[in-house]
Design a protein around this motif. Structure first.
Motif, PDB file in Angstrom:
ATOM      1  N   ARG A   2       0.845  -1.198   0.000  1.00  0.00           N
ATOM      2  CA  ARG A   2       0.000   0.000   0.000  1.00  0.00           C
ATOM      3  C   ARG A   2       0.880   1.247   0.000  1.00  0.00           C
ATOM      4  O   ARG A   2       2.004   1.238   0.476  1.00  0.00           O
ATOM      5  N   LEU A   3       0.361   2.344  -0.535  1.00  0.00           N
ATOM      6  CA  LEU A   3       1.120   3.591  -0.610  1.00  0.00           C
ATOM      7  C   LEU A   3       1.648   4.070   0.741  1.00  0.00           C
ATOM      8  O   LEU A   3       2.808   4.465   0.832  1.00  0.00           O
ATOM      9  N   PRO A   4       0.843   4.041   1.819  1.00  0.00           N
ATOM     10  CA  PRO A   4       1.401   4.495   3.096  1.00  0.00           C
ATOM     11  C   PRO A   4       2.539   3.589   3.586  1.00  0.00           C
ATOM     12  O   PRO A   4       3.453   4.051   4.260  1.00  0.00           O
ATOM     13  N   ASP A   5       2.487   2.294   3.223  1.00  0.00           N
ATOM     14  CA  ASP A   5       3.571   1.387   3.588  1.00  0.00           C
ATOM     15  C   ASP A   5       4.835   1.727   2.801  1.00  0.00           C
ATOM     16  O   ASP A   5       5.951   1.638   3.315  1.00  0.00           O
ATOM     17  N   LEU A   6       4.654   2.128   1.553  1.00  0.00           N
ATOM     18  CA  LEU A   6       5.786   2.541   0.727  1.00  0.00           C
ATOM     19  C   LEU A   6       6.434   3.801   1.300  1.00  0.00           C
ATOM     20  O   LEU A   6       7.663   3.916   1.331  1.00  0.00           O
ATOM     21  N   LEU A   7       5.624   4.742   1.774  1.00  0.00           N
ATOM     22  CA  LEU A   7       6.170   5.940   2.412  1.00  0.00           C
ATOM     23  C   LEU A   7       6.972   5.557   3.649  1.00  0.00           C
ATOM     24  O   LEU A   7       8.084   6.062   3.853  1.00  0.00           O
ATOM     25  N   ALA A   8       6.447   4.666   4.482  1.00  0.00           N
ATOM     26  CA  ALA A   8       7.146   4.246   5.700  1.00  0.00           C
ATOM     27  C   ALA A   8       8.477   3.578   5.348  1.00  0.00           C
ATOM     28  O   ALA A   8       9.507   3.854   5.987  1.00  0.00           O
ATOM     29  N   ALA A   9       8.474   2.712   4.346  1.00  0.00           N
ATOM     30  CA  ALA A   9       9.708   2.044   3.926  1.00  0.00           C
ATOM     31  C   ALA A   9      10.715   3.067   3.385  1.00  0.00           C
ATOM     32  O   ALA A   9      11.912   2.982   3.669  1.00  0.00           O
ATOM     33  N   SER A  10      10.228   4.031   2.623  1.00  0.00           N
ATOM     34  CA  SER A  10      11.103   5.070   2.077  1.00  0.00           C
ATOM     35  C   SER A  10      11.670   5.945   3.194  1.00  0.00           C
ATOM     36  O   SER A  10      12.829   6.353   3.137  1.00  0.00           O
ATOM     37  N   ALA A  11      10.852   6.229   4.200  1.00  0.00           N
ATOM     38  CA  ALA A  11      11.320   7.038   5.326  1.00  0.00           C
ATOM     39  C   ALA A  11      12.405   6.300   6.105  1.00  0.00           C
ATOM     40  O   ALA A  11      13.374   6.918   6.564  1.00  0.00           O
ATOM     41  N   THR A  12      12.260   4.988   6.226  1.00  0.00           N
ATOM     42  CA  THR A  12      13.284   4.201   6.903  1.00  0.00           C
ATOM     43  C   THR A  12      14.578   4.199   6.097  1.00  0.00           C
ATOM     44  O   THR A  12      15.663   4.358   6.648  1.00  0.00           O
ATOM     45  N   ALA A  13      14.448   4.043   4.781  1.00  0.00           N
ATOM     46  CA  ALA A  13      15.629   3.962   3.919  1.00  0.00           C
ATOM     47  C   ALA A  13      16.272   5.332   3.690  1.00  0.00           C
ATOM     48  O   ALA A  13      17.499   5.446   3.677  1.00  0.00           O
ATOM     49  N   ALA A  14      15.458   6.365   3.480  1.00  0.00           N
ATOM     50  CA  ALA A  14      15.987   7.670   3.085  1.00  0.00           C
ATOM     51  C   ALA A  14      16.022   8.680   4.229  1.00  0.00           C
ATOM     52  O   ALA A  14      16.706   9.690   4.123  1.00  0.00           O
ATOM     53  N   GLY A  15      15.232   8.431   5.294  1.00  0.00           N
ATOM     54  CA  GLY A  15      15.211   9.277   6.486  1.00  0.00           C
ATOM     55  C   GLY A  15      15.258  10.765   6.246  1.00  0.00           C
ATOM     56  O   GLY A  15      14.271  11.374   5.854  1.00  0.00           O
ATOM     57  N   PRO A  16      16.434  11.380   6.452  1.00  0.00           N
ATOM     58  CA  PRO A  16      16.528  12.837   6.365  1.00  0.00           C
ATOM     59  C   PRO A  16      16.614  13.388   4.935  1.00  0.00           C
ATOM     60  O   PRO A  16      16.606  14.602   4.752  1.00  0.00           O
ATOM     61  N   ALA A  31      10.027  13.301   7.976  1.00  0.00           N
ATOM     62  CA  ALA A  31       9.081  14.309   8.474  1.00  0.00           C
ATOM     63  C   ALA A  31       7.692  14.093   7.903  1.00  0.00           C
ATOM     64  O   ALA A  31       6.690  14.178   8.634  1.00  0.00           O
ATOM     65  N   VAL A  32       7.595  13.813   6.617  1.00  0.00           N
ATOM     66  CA  VAL A  32       6.284  13.551   6.004  1.00  0.00           C
ATOM     67  C   VAL A  32       5.679  12.283   6.593  1.00  0.00           C
ATOM     68  O   VAL A  32       4.487  12.240   6.894  1.00  0.00           O
ATOM     69  N   ASP A  33       6.496  11.257   6.798  1.00  0.00           N
ATOM     70  CA  ASP A  33       6.005  10.002   7.380  1.00  0.00           C
ATOM     71  C   ASP A  33       5.465  10.228   8.792  1.00  0.00           C
ATOM     72  O   ASP A  33       4.377   9.751   9.135  1.00  0.00           O
ATOM     73  N   ARG A  34       6.191  10.978   9.621  1.00  0.00           N
ATOM     74  CA  ARG A  34       5.722  11.274  10.991  1.00  0.00           C
ATOM     75  C   ARG A  34       4.410  12.064  10.955  1.00  0.00           C
ATOM     76  O   ARG A  34       3.476  11.775  11.702  1.00  0.00           O
ATOM     77  N   SER A  35       4.356  13.064  10.105  1.00  0.00           N
ATOM     78  CA  SER A  35       3.151  13.884  10.001  1.00  0.00           C
ATOM     79  C   SER A  35       1.962  13.061   9.502  1.00  0.00           C
ATOM     80  O   SER A  35       0.831  13.220   9.984  1.00  0.00           O
ATOM     81  N   ALA A  36       2.200  12.172   8.537  1.00  0.00           N
ATOM     82  CA  ALA A  36       1.125  11.305   8.033  1.00  0.00           C
ATOM     83  C   ALA A  36       0.608  10.386   9.130  1.00  0.00           C
ATOM     84  O   ALA A  36      -0.608  10.158   9.249  1.00  0.00           O
ATOM     85  N   THR A  37       1.513   9.860   9.946  1.00  0.00           N
ATOM     86  CA  THR A  37       1.102   8.981  11.046  1.00  0.00           C
ATOM     87  C   THR A  37       0.284   9.752  12.076  1.00  0.00           C
ATOM     88  O   THR A  37      -0.746   9.270  12.558  1.00  0.00           O
ATOM     89  N   MET A  64      -0.390  19.010   2.488  1.00  0.00           N
ATOM     90  CA  MET A  64      -1.309  18.265   1.641  1.00  0.00           C
ATOM     91  C   MET A  64      -0.828  16.819   1.457  1.00  0.00           C
ATOM     92  O   MET A  64      -1.609  15.876   1.567  1.00  0.00           O
ATOM     93  N   VAL A  65       0.460  16.640   1.192  1.00  0.00           N
ATOM     94  CA  VAL A  65       1.008  15.298   0.993  1.00  0.00           C
ATOM     95  C   VAL A  65       0.875  14.473   2.276  1.00  0.00           C
ATOM     96  O   VAL A  65       0.457  13.310   2.248  1.00  0.00           O
ATOM     97  N   SER A  66       1.198  15.066   3.415  1.00  0.00           N
ATOM     98  CA  SER A  66       1.078  14.371   4.700  1.00  0.00           C
ATOM     99  C   SER A  66      -0.369  13.995   4.994  1.00  0.00           C
ATOM    100  O   SER A  66      -0.643  12.887   5.462  1.00  0.00           O
ATOM    101  N   ALA A  67      -1.291  14.903   4.720  1.00  0.00           N
ATOM    102  CA  ALA A  67      -2.708  14.613   4.963  1.00  0.00           C
ATOM    103  C   ALA A  67      -3.196  13.495   4.045  1.00  0.00           C
ATOM    104  O   ALA A  67      -3.913  12.589   4.484  1.00  0.00           O
ATOM    105  N   TYR A  68      -2.801  13.531   2.781  1.00  0.00           N
ATOM    106  CA  TYR A  68      -3.206  12.510   1.812  1.00  0.00           C
ATOM    107  C   TYR A  68      -2.735  11.132   2.262  1.00  0.00           C
ATOM    108  O   TYR A  68      -3.506  10.175   2.309  1.00  0.00           O
ATOM    109  N   PHE A  69      -1.451  11.021   2.620  1.00  0.00           N
ATOM    110  CA  PHE A  69      -0.925   9.750   3.111  1.00  0.00           C
ATOM    111  C   PHE A  69      -1.544   9.378   4.455  1.00  0.00           C
ATOM    112  O   PHE A  69      -1.788   8.208   4.732  1.00  0.00           O
ATOM    113  N   GLY A  70      -1.805  10.365   5.309  1.00  0.00           N
ATOM    114  CA  GLY A  70      -2.416  10.096   6.611  1.00  0.00           C
ATOM    115  C   GLY A  70      -3.807   9.518   6.484  1.00  0.00           C
ATOM    116  O   GLY A  70      -4.188   8.609   7.229  1.00  0.00           O
ATOM    117  N   VAL A  71      -4.583  10.018   5.532  1.00  0.00           N
ATOM    118  CA  VAL A  71      -5.924   9.479   5.297  1.00  0.00           C
ATOM    119  C   VAL A  71      -5.818   8.004   4.923  1.00  0.00           C
ATOM    120  O   VAL A  71      -6.516   7.150   5.491  1.00  0.00           O
TER     121      VAL A  71
END
Length: 180
Positions: A2-16, A31-37, A64-71
């Motif tokens: 799922r897209l939110p899972d892809l964001l989480a994986a990318s945040a783990t791999a790419a972090g800052p 930051a986007v991953d934390r905000s989405a969560t 907007m991106v954080s809200a979209y992934f958060g939804v």
């Protein structure tokens, strides 16, 4: 995946590393991953259930991106719509998809709220309304800051409905296109 899972994986791999570059800042994957969560947690706490529709009417940017992934992370269905007082698709789309919640900018809330567009929507969060002058709408930034960073447990698969995108209506009334 799922897209939110892809964001989480990318945040783990790419972090800052920067995910988005806005006019005055770079916003990292983490930051986007934390905000989405936090957004997902806020929506779930507000009574949004998996499969519920959530309107997102914000200008393009990190919020907007954080809200979209958060939804989507909350298991809900994102309904992105153009923001602003002249948004011609928003009233019809809200009536059509019957959202449980909405995340909108201040100009959209000021223009659409008095017209009753959001009647029946359980929770309307307004970005950029720190003075809470749009009661009973809720200030998104304040609510988000009070949210948890623990990921809400949501079962789902990559074939679940993730978003409804409304067409421009160039050949008739705008129609909701469902995306998994």
């Amino acid at each position: 995946m799922r897209l939110p899972d892809l964001l989480a994986a990318s945040a783990t791999a790419a972090g800052p590393a920067p995910l988005l570059i806005e006019r005055d800042q770079a916003v990292s994957y983490a930051a986007v991953d934390r905000s989405a969560t936090r957004c997902a947690w806020l929506l779930r706490r507000s009574g949004v259930l998996p499969g519920d529709r959530v309107v997102v009417a914000l200008e393009n940017g990190a919020v907007m991106v954080s809200a979209y992934f958060g939804v989507m992370r909350a298991g809900a269905v994102a309904v992105p719509l153009p923001p602003g007082p002249r948004s011609d698709r928003l009233p019809a789309a809200v009536a059509d998809c019957r959202p449980a919640a909405a995340i909108v900018d201040e100009p959209t809330a000021r223009a659409m709220g008095p017209r009753g567009v959001f009647d029946g929507v359980r929770a309307v969060f307004v970005v950029g309304n720190a003075d809470s002058s749009l009661a009973p709408f809720l200030d998104f930034d304040t609510a988000l800051a009070a949210s948890d960073e623990a990921l809400p447990a949501v079962d789902g698969s990559d074939s679940d409905l993730a978003a409804i995108v409304y067409t421009s209506g160039s050949t008739g009334e705008p129609r909701g296109v469902m995306l998994s």
